[in-house]
Design an enzyme around this catalytic site. Structure first.
Site, PDB file in Angstrom:
ATOM      1  N   GLU A  48       0.800  -1.141  -0.147  1.00 21.81           N
ATOM      2  CA  GLU A  48       0.133  -0.102  -0.022  1.00 21.81           C
ATOM      3  C   GLU A  48       0.893   1.354   0.134  1.00 21.81           C
ATOM      4  OE1 GLU A  48      -2.219   0.539   3.456  1.00 21.81           O
ATOM      5  OE2 GLU A  48      -3.678   1.545   2.700  1.00 21.81           O
ATOM      6  N   LYS A 115      -9.874   1.130  -1.972  1.00 24.48           N
ATOM      7  CA  LYS A 115     -10.142   0.855  -0.560  1.00 24.48           C
ATOM      8  C   LYS A 115     -11.690   1.112  -0.194  1.00 24.48           C
ATOM      9  CE  LYS A 115      -7.325   1.397   3.564  1.00 24.48           C
ATOM     10  NZ  LYS A 115      -6.098   1.775   4.226  1.00 24.48           N
ATOM     11  N   CYS A 156      -5.507  -3.179   2.969  1.00 24.54           N
ATOM     12  CA  CYS A 156      -4.975  -2.904   4.470  1.00 24.54           C
ATOM     13  C   CYS A 156      -6.280  -3.077   5.410  1.00 24.54           C
ATOM     14  CB  CYS A 156      -4.433  -1.587   4.454  1.00 24.54           C
ATOM     15  SG  CYS A 156      -3.426  -1.521   5.776  1.00 24.54           S
TER      16      CYS A 156
HETATM   17  N1  LIG Z   1      -3.418   1.159   7.791  1.00 26.79           N
HETATM   18  C1  LIG Z   1      -4.509   0.566   7.629  1.00 26.79           C
HETATM   19  O1  LIG Z   1      -5.430   0.911   6.649  1.00 26.79           O
HETATM   20  C2  LIG Z   1      -5.114  -0.470   8.510  1.00 26.79           C
HETATM   21  C3  LIG Z   1      -4.464  -0.570   9.949  1.00 26.79           C
HETATM   22  O2  LIG Z   1      -3.352  -0.206  10.120  1.00 26.79           O
HETATM   23  C4  LIG Z   1      -5.065  -1.286  10.942  1.00 26.79           C
HETATM   24  O3  LIG Z   1      -6.253  -1.939  10.567  1.00 26.79           O
HETATM   25  O4  LIG Z   1      -4.630  -1.318  11.989  1.00 26.79           O
END
Ligand SMILES: NC(=O)CC(=O)C(=O)O
Length: 279
Positions: A48, A115, A156
């Site tokens: 990401e 996302k 993520c």
């Molecule tokens: N950074 C993200 O999108 C998610 C994350 O770091 C977490 O769910 O904890």
């Protein structure tokens, strides 16, 4: 589509992020070339925000922007499937999305995933992050087909939402890939746990590619890119440094666990359900 083989070699690129966007793209391209030369993977995944933080000032159109063009060329030059991490996408409506592009071996854009769940959390004494102050959420699920194997894409924070993974399983996925960058508060607590949980619940491979850890960065990523198999066993994991993680996926494990622990046919769908809503 007919399954070409049950074995697929993956390379996960755990990349460092500098302040120079073009240098970050070049770093990704050179690591793609290195992975192909040394390991000949069929599919490569980037993390990401691999080229820049997710801010409007860096946003690009897809597929005409600089990063998209470079990723397309890298997929074509190296004859690979490329899950292009994420970049800030400038949408037609002037909204910004955190978007993963997927490229085929002919350099064609196979899919883009925006996302769906934005990372808005406030942990006292830990991390506060409000992704929705900069980004808009995507509304579409993304399933790609690589050599007859269906693979779902999430980004993520999407991994925390079991319903999304379940929907991918219900639609035939054997793997879910999440470009990601957990942080130093939630990473130690939840990173491995969530991957093993999604793999166990849905009896499929879960694969994550993270940014490498940099303590001087504004957002410190946890690292530990990972492959979890359908038995929920950690098949391979990185440490926190920049590296190329390579392993072979044996898709026959999916069928094996589904036959031996047949929870899906044992569900009480007469009592409950998880369904995709039409917009
Ligand atoms: N950074 C993200 O999108 C998610 C994350 O770091 C977490 O769910 O904890």
């Amino acid at each position: 589509m007919r399954k070409v083989s049950n074995i697929m070699r993956l390379a996960l690129l755990q990349l460092s992020l500098s302040r120079d966007k073009a240098a970050n793209v070049l770093n990704a391209i050179s690591k793609i070339e290195m992975a192909v030369e040394e390991h000949n993977p069929r599919l490569i995944t980037l993390p990401e925000c691999f080229n820049c933080p997710c801010h409007r000032k860096y946003a690009e159109h897809i597929p005409d922007g600089y990063t998209s063009q470079q990723l397309s060329k890298a997929a074509l030059d190296n004859q690979i499937y490329l899950i292009g991490g994420t970049i800030p996408e400038l949408g037609d409506n002037n909204a910004i999305y955190n978007t993963c592009t997927v490229w085929g071996p002919n350099g064609e854009l196979l899919a883009k995933h925006r996302k769906m769940h934005l990372f808005d959390i406030d942990i006292k004494g830990g991390i506060r992050f409000m992704e929705s102050e900069m980004m808009s959420a995507g509304n579409d699920f993304t399933i790609i087909n690589v050599d007859g194997h269906k693979i779902g894409i999430g980004i993520c924070y999407d991994i925390r939402f079991e319903e999304m993974a379940r929907l991918y399983r219900n639609n035939g996925c054997e793997m879910i890939i999440y470009p990601a960058a957990f942080n130093m508060t939630t990473g130690p607590l939840h990173w491995e746990l969530l991957q093993r949980a999604r793999a166990n619940d849905n009896q499929l491979f879960v694969v994550t590619a993270s940014l490498a850890r940099d303590h001087s960065a504004e957002y410190v990523s946890y690292g530990h890119s990972m492959i979890v198999d359908p038995w929920a066993k950690v098949q391979k994991t990185a440490d926190e440094h920049e590296q190329i993680l390579v392993d072979d996926i044996d898709f026959s494990l999916v069928e094996q666990v589904r036959q031996q622990i047949p929870v899906f046919s044992q569900r009480r769908l007469d009592l409950y359900s998880t369904e995709k809503k039409s917009k």
